[in-house]
Design an enzyme around this catalytic site. Sequence first.
Site, PDB file in Angstrom:
ATOM      1  N   SER A 112       0.849  -1.190   0.000  1.00  0.00           N
ATOM      2  CA  SER A 112       0.000   0.000   0.000  1.00  0.00           C
ATOM      3  C   SER A 112       0.881   1.235   0.000  1.00  0.00           C
ATOM      4  O   SER A 112       2.034   1.190   0.452  1.00  0.00           O
ATOM      5  CB  SER A 112      -0.895   0.014   1.247  1.00  0.00           C
ATOM      6  OG  SER A 112      -1.519   1.273   1.434  1.00  0.00           O
TER       7      SER A 112
ATOM      8  N   TYR B 106      -2.581  -1.207  10.155  1.00  0.00           N
ATOM      9  CA  TYR B 106      -2.660  -1.516   8.720  1.00  0.00           C
ATOM     10  C   TYR B 106      -1.401  -1.046   7.998  1.00  0.00           C
ATOM     11  O   TYR B 106      -0.777  -1.807   7.247  1.00  0.00           O
ATOM     12  CB  TYR B 106      -3.901  -0.848   8.114  1.00  0.00           C
ATOM     13  CG  TYR B 106      -4.035  -1.039   6.625  1.00  0.00           C
ATOM     14  CD1 TYR B 106      -4.611  -2.198   6.108  1.00  0.00           C
ATOM     15  CD2 TYR B 106      -3.575  -0.070   5.726  1.00  0.00           C
ATOM     16  CE1 TYR B 106      -4.731  -2.383   4.736  1.00  0.00           C
ATOM     17  CE2 TYR B 106      -3.693  -0.251   4.364  1.00  0.00           C
ATOM     18  CZ  TYR B 106      -4.266  -1.406   3.868  1.00  0.00           C
ATOM     19  OH  TYR B 106      -4.370  -1.587   2.511  1.00  0.00           O
TER      20      TYR B 106
END
Length: 248
Positions: free
Chosen positions: A140, A154
């Site tokens: 990401s 995350y």
Amino acid sequence: MRKNILITGASSGLGHGMAVEFAKQGCNLALCARRVERLEELKAQLEGINPNIKVFIRSLDVNDHDAVFSVFKAFRDDMGTLDRVIVNAGMGKGASIGTGYFHANKQTAVTNFVSAVAQCEAAMDIFREQNAGHLVTISSISAVRGFRRAMTVYAATKAAITSLSEGIRIDVRNTPIKVTCIHPGFIRSEINDKVEKVPFIVDTETGCKAMVRAINKEKANSYVPTWPWAWLHWILRIAPQSWIAKMS
């Protein structure tokens, strides 16, 4: 061309979108996720898009690590060889550290990292035996910095994925096995469908097309969509924390 492709977490979101794009390109697909009924619907959709491809589906909870190995090997047996494995399954539960949500943060940490290690192990076991293959991990843009609130754990797991991918890449640098790490920017999917204000966000189809183009180039690291993330990730690395706070 990588003809036989395995995608985890394929029942929705980015996994579903990538499967559609690869079907258009004539790739055979091995798709797994927990929700097998969604996989059945996706299989019918993909065979409608391209009747000439083969689509295999299996139920898999990536947190059942023994099952990861057995399902990957079963797909390899179905297809003869696995040309590419996309480690995509993940989740985004969580909250600020110390606010009573350890259980949710732990779920995300295990699913996004420990279970990704299991998937990489299972894929690389097959690739080493074949002496060929393309491992793709989905990290990401958040991997480049720490983020607050629900993104804290995350982002940490995605930084770990980026590092894991590089370590594997170094390990097999003189072999026919390739390792690519994809860093999506903000792409609308089920994992973030309740988040309203997100900078530079694109719809699922646009994002997945960009991801598939990057995967097919087989570069070590890609930031997608190219605009603006190919250059903005460098800015994020040095941006003041006050800027980062506004993005999460």
